[in-house]
Every structure is written in C-alpha cells, then in structure tokens.
Scaffold this active site. Structure first.
Site, PDB file in Angstrom:
ATOM      1  N   TYR A 174     -10.177  -4.779   9.794  1.00 34.94           N
ATOM      2  CA  TYR A 174      -9.658  -4.215   9.455  1.00 34.94           C
ATOM      3  C   TYR A 174      -8.444  -5.078   9.411  1.00 34.94           C
ATOM      4  O   TYR A 174      -8.139  -5.214  10.222  1.00 34.94           O
ATOM      5  CB  TYR A 174      -9.118  -3.052   9.309  1.00 34.94           C
ATOM      6  CG  TYR A 174      -8.218  -2.491   7.988  1.00 34.94           C
ATOM      7  CD1 TYR A 174      -8.349  -3.198   6.809  1.00 34.94           C
ATOM      8  CD2 TYR A 174      -7.040  -1.644   8.002  1.00 34.94           C
ATOM      9  CE1 TYR A 174      -8.284  -2.509   5.506  1.00 34.94           C
ATOM     10  CE2 TYR A 174      -5.839  -1.789   7.031  1.00 34.94           C
ATOM     11  CZ  TYR A 174      -6.657  -1.637   5.895  1.00 34.94           C
ATOM     12  OH  TYR A 174      -5.996  -1.874   4.560  1.00 34.94           O
ATOM     13  N   GLU A 202     -12.037   0.332  -2.660  1.00 40.35           N
ATOM     14  CA  GLU A 202     -10.851   0.028  -3.181  1.00 40.35           C
ATOM     15  C   GLU A 202     -11.625  -1.395  -3.836  1.00 40.35           C
ATOM     16  O   GLU A 202     -11.334  -2.028  -5.270  1.00 40.35           O
ATOM     17  CB  GLU A 202      -9.582  -0.911  -2.855  1.00 40.35           C
ATOM     18  CG  GLU A 202      -8.736   1.004  -1.578  1.00 40.35           C
ATOM     19  CD  GLU A 202      -7.600   0.432  -1.071  1.00 40.35           C
ATOM     20  OE1 GLU A 202      -7.104  -0.022  -1.218  1.00 40.35           O
ATOM     21  OE2 GLU A 202      -7.246   0.914  -0.020  1.00 40.35           O
TER      22      GLU A 202
END
Length: 664
Positions: free
Chosen positions: A286, A8
């Site tokens: 994350y 991304e």
C-alpha cells in the site's frame, strides 16, 4: 453461499477475483460515493452533523451496488486500508443499509495478502471514520466560509483553505526572502600543492579564526591577498580514516513523491496515480503510508533475495525512526515480490516500480565505505595565524550504491577528488601557488514541488495522501506557478490571499495545522471528540472573520471608473468584464484573452459649419452601416446629416450629390 466483496478501484477487481475464486463476487465503488453538498456548506452548529449527498457518479454506483447486495448472502467492505478507506467503507454501509457491516483490508494485492485479509474480518473502525469526517468538515468550514468572505471583500473569486493556504504562504515567504536578499562578496584563499607523484591537491583557508568580532565573512581584501601569497606552511594535523554511509529508508508516500519528482520529473499527482495502478496490479504494498520500515516478512524476503544474488547484506535488518506524528499503520512501500525486477503496464509505471524496487532493496544492504584523508596546515600573514584545511575522500566499497545510485548533489557532498599525499605532523611543505577566492552569499533557493512537499511534511501540514492534491490545487487555482527550471513562484493573486489571511486567521499558522493533526489523531485513537474539534474551529473562525472586513484587498483588475474589482462574465455575445460596484457603477469592458480590454471610442463626426434650420445648432454628417436585422445578412449603409443637439433636437436631412445637406 455468495459473498460480495466491495473494493475501491476497478483495477483490483479481476486480480482479487482470481485469487478468491468461486463463491466470491468482487465489485468496485470507484472511490467516494457520497460527500458534502457542492453548493451549500452542508454542516452547522451545534452538533455539526454533515449533510451527505451522492457524488456525481455516486447515485448510479449506489443503485448498482444495492442490486448486487440484494443477491448476496454476505458483504465484505474491502476499501483501502487507511482513514479515507475506512470512511468510504462507512459511507457504503450507510448508503447500502448494511445492518452489520463487515470490514477487511489488504496490505497488498497478492494471493497471500488477499487470503489473509479475508480471514481477518472486523467491524468498521468508527474512531478512524470520525477522524476522517472531522478533517473533511473542518476543511469545508474553513474553505467555504473564508473563501466566501475573501470573494465578497475583493469582488473576485478568491479561495482560502486549511492546508492550501499555509502551502502558498511558504512559497510567498520564500519569494520575499529572495527579493529582500542582498548578496555580499567576501574573500577567501586557496593554496595549491604538488604531490611527489605529480598529482595536484588543494587546501582552503579556514577563515573562522580570523573573522573580526561579530562578522560572518572576511571583507579585508589585503588580508586575503597576503594569505594567498603564503608559500611555506606547517602540517599541524594529518589523519587517515574511514567513513561509512548507510542507505536511505524505503519509501514513504512523501519520499516517493520527492524522489519521483527529482529523478523521474513526475508531478506528485502522477506519481500517486502510477503507484495506485501498481498497487492494484499487486506489484507493490500500500502506497499511502508514513512508516519508513518494512514488516518482518518483507525485510526477510529482501535479505533472502540479496543473499541469492551475492549482494552485500547489512549485518542485521535495518530500522529507521519515523517522523514525529507519523501514522505507522502500514509498512513502507516495497515490491510485493522482490524477485520481480520489472512490473508495470507502461513505461512510466515501470520507471516508478524500478525506483521503488531499487530503494527497498538498497535499504537492507551494507553501508558504502569511503577512505578519507585530511590535514590542517598553518602559516602566518599580517601578524595573524592562518589555518588551511584539506580533505579528500574516495569511495572504496559501494555497498548499497550498487543498487540505488546517489543524486548528483549527494555525489558532490560525499566524494572529494583531492589526492593529498602522506604527510607527517610538523612537516614543512611549500605551496606551488595560491589564489584569492571571491565567493558571494546566495539567496535561499525557491521551492520545487519536491522540496515544498518535504517542507510540508517537516512542518506537519497535511498528510501523505494530501500532498499531491495540495500541489494540484494551488497550481490549478493560479496561486503558484512553475517555471521551466521547475522552481515555484507565487502569483500576484497568491500573494494577495496570503497578505489578507496572515495575522488575521489562525489556520494559516503552522502550529494550528500541527495541533489539528494531533487532535485528529486523538479522535482516531478514541481519545478525542468530533464535536469538540469541529466546534473549536467554527468558533475560532467566527471571531476571526470579522477582522477581514477592515482589509483592503487590491483588485487584480480595478474598474477605471470607480476602482472596484472588475469580474469576467459571460453574456449573449460572449465574455465581457463588469464592475462589481454595479448598479452604482455600470462600467463594462470587452474581454481581451481573459483580461479586461479597452473600450472602443467612436470617432466624433466633424462639425459641418451649417446651422440646423430648426434649432440653429451645428449639423454633423453621419455615415456608416446599420446593424443587420437578421443573422447572416448585411446591414444597410447610411449617409445623412443630423443635429448636434440630439436628442433634444431630432432633425435629420438627406445628403445631396454635392455632399451637403438637402435643407429644402
């Protein structure tokens, strides 16, 4: 053989490329490439199939990625490891026409995680994709249909949203609690004693046993005076004890935003942007997670580091219970390499990393220990038994507090500098002095961004990845305002929207939001159906929208002629305000710094007392400057007499040197 890896964020490309080496090309989708259309609803019953179109930059990115896909032997979709990332992977597969899309995820941007992720290839999880799609579609249906109805009803650009409106409601209702609150002054008492070593300690009157039936406070001043006047009391209980206090859990997305707000004064969106940058740099795991626990590898690395540094480690790895409804697909937020005390490319990133580092390390350390001394004293006043309580606590072993310091509020709650001497039960002691206290009841505190996020999480409104967007949305739309004190207040328009929605729409009720999250989870886990969830939301709105027609939403700026809402429009000469009742009402007002101004009233010329030769009505003298015929040029001055009967009589006469009309 060339493998194309699509992530991304562009910030991850170089680092992942370095770890994978030759044979791999890493490129970025830059987030979402497709979404629902911006100008239409984009979904309709009965099947609610979304009509996707490229985002603003999506068309160019898709074209670039198609070219790169055509030159690759294999494509791996490595978007973020959450539902949104899964949905982005599916959109990429659709837009790039990948026949058998392969999905990989990275829990952290480290060499170990990257190489492990590349080996764990799977297909796209369509349960998670459909769950994310259902969330997006329900949000669009609610936002689009309700906002349109609110705007039509009010004549203003008002919006409602599935998560934004409940958030605004919390702020509105808290403000109204504060407005309705009436402070009550009541009475207490405190005795002061001298210890043998000269130290002073205090005991407070425990008023509960002396409250009249049904009362919450002592309102009898004479009783308080008598209690404060007591000097001789009896020790009825005395105890020395130890209290242990464990550390906080490692950060989840929500707790990170809260701590960064209170400690670093960062806005939630800024916190998420900084965390995204740290994740992309490989500094942290994350950062979108509900899980309060680290994985075994992470906990073990922290334990090893603590031992090497001589820090007091807890007897066994700590575990915390996740909040109800939490999605524990990812571990808690922690540094990828605990031995790195500083990471980040600027001061803000370094500050957030330090907070994450401290919290993660502290979570596995020994409890803080407090020595606690307490006593209960008794006396009598006005025929009643009076009880006093004293407690003092001192921090004896710091434990985790050496790494992650307490907040100021925590310090006040956890320590009490009240040096009570050793006392014996049934010992009689005398107070040196006493005083009345007059506390007042306090209104509930306004929300800050940190406490509002905490309440959203407690109530099950939204998910960790949405909190920052909710805060930004309701602030930018002007539904709440943040004071210099960082407390949130609702604006008049925020109150107006909440009043229009509450009691008429189920989506603004807390149980609706919580229930929808459960149904979205069921879709993700293969136990729920997309069409059933979206269809139920559509049908509910169909029934509820009709109730809005009976609501009178007071306009922010009512028309001075008819009372309908005035709206700001842009014309050829700049902004102005027009009545929404047009064409029946043609009232317009000038713009005054974003608000309706006052119309300039032309001065009425004075009557001259000279009759018009044509109709007999009074002549009036008119002077001024005409409008310029071309830009940059001045208008021509004029001075003449005209009939006051205009436009029925259009007679005009030049003005003579004596200032009177030339009639001949």
């Amino acid at each position: 053989m060339k493998t194309l890896v699509i992530v991304e964020s562009p910030n991850k490309v170089k680092k992942i490329s370095d770890y994978l080496g030759g044979g791999y090309q890493v490129v970025a989708s830059v987030g979402h490439i497709r979404d629902l259309p911006s100008k239409t609803l984009g979904v309709a019953p009965p099947n609610f199939v979304p009509e996707y179109e490229p985002t603003e930059r999506g068309a160019q990115i898709i074209a670039r990625l198609k070219s790169q896909v055509s030159r690759a032997d294999r494509v791996l979709l490595a978007t973020d490891p959450d539902r949104e990332g899964e949905a982005i992977a599916w959109h990429l597969a659709q837009a790039l026409k990948l026949k058998n899309p392969e999905r990989v995820t990275f829990a952290a941007i480290t060499e170990e995680s990257i190489k492990k992720g590349i080996q764990d290839v799977r297909g796209i999880d369509m349960g998670r994709v459909r769950s994310q799609e259902a969330r997006r579609v329900v949000d669009r249906i609610v936002g689009y249909r309700v906002s349109e109805a609110l705007s039509d009803q009010s004549g203003e650009n008002l919006t409602g949203g599935r998560v934004q409106s409940p958030a605004v409601r919390l702020v509105v209702e808290r403000e109204r609690e504060i407005e309705a609150f009436r402070s009550v002054e009541h009475y207490g008492a405190e005795l002061e004693f001298s210890a043998p070593n000269g130290a002073v300690w205090k005991a407070k009157w425990d008023t509960k046993p002396n409250l009249p039936e049904g009362a919450d406070y002592i309102l009898d001043k004479s009783l308080a005076v008598a209690v404060a006047g007591l000097r001789d009391v009896l020790v009825v209980d005395f105890a020395d004890s130890e209290r242990r206090r464990g550390p906080y859990a490692p950060f989840t997305t929500s707790s990170l935003q809260q701590a960064a707000s209170s400690r670093l004064k960062f806005k939630p969106q800024k916190t998420m942007d900084l965390a995204q940058a740290l994740f992309g740099q490989g500094a942290i795991t994350y950062h979108r997670t509900d899980a309060p626990n680290m994985d075994e590898e992470g906990a073990a690395s922290i334990a090893k580091y603590a031992t090497e540094c001589g820090l007091p480690l807890a007897a066994k790895p700590r575990k915390w219970k996740a909040k109800e409804g939490a999605q524990e697909g990812h571990e808690a937020i922690r540094p990828t390499h605990i031995e790195e005390k500083e990471r980040g490319e600027n001061e803000d990133e370094k500050a957030l990393y330090a907070l994450i580092w401290q919290r993660a390390l502290a979570s596995q350390l020994e409890d803080a220990g407090y020595a606690v001394r307490s006593c209960v004293l008794e006396g009598s006043a006005q025929g009643q038994k009076i009880r006093f309580v004293a407690t003092g606590s001192v921090l004896k072993s710091h434990g985790w507090l050496d790494v992650y310091s307490e907040d100021e509020d925590d310090k006040k709650d956890q320590t009490s500098d009240n040096p009570i001497p050793f006392l014996s039960v049934q010992q009689k002691i005398s107070a040196a002095s006493g005083k009345i206290t007059t506390p007042r009841t306090k209104a509930p505190s306004r929300y800050t961004e940190a406490s509002l996020i905490r309440e959203l999480e407690n109530q099950g409104i939204g998910r960790p990845s949405t909190y920052a967007a909710i805060m930004e949305n309701i602030s930018e739309r002007g539904y709440i305002a943040e004071a210099k004190t960082r407390f949130l207040k609702p604006t008049s328009i925020g109150c107006k929207i909440v009043d229009a929605l509450v009691g008429r729409f189920s989506f603004i009720e807390i149980p609706y939001t919580r229930d929808l999250e459960d149904r979205l989870d069921a879709i993700s886990e293969g136990r729920g159906d997309y069409e059933a969830v979206v269809g139920a939301s559509w049908e509910t709105l169909d029934k509820e929208l009709s109730s809005l027609s009976s609501v009178e939403i007071p306009p922010e700026y009512p028309c001075p002629t008819c009372g309908k809402a005035m709206v700001r429009r842009k014309g050829s000469n700049g902004f102005f305000w027009a009545c929404t009742g047009y064409p029946e009402c043609k009232t317009t007002l000038p713009d005054a710094r974003g608000k309706p101004g006052q119309k300039k009233v032309s001065a009425q010329p004075k009557p001259s007392g000279i009759a018009c030769p044509k109709c007999g009505k009074d002549l009036v003298r008119r002077t001024g400057t005409s409008k310029p015929k071309e830009k940059g040029k001045k208008g021509a001055p004029y001075d003449f007499y005209g009939c006051s009967g205009y436009p029925s009589c259009k007679a005009t006469y030049k003005t003579g040197q004596d200032g009177k009309p030339i009639l001949g």
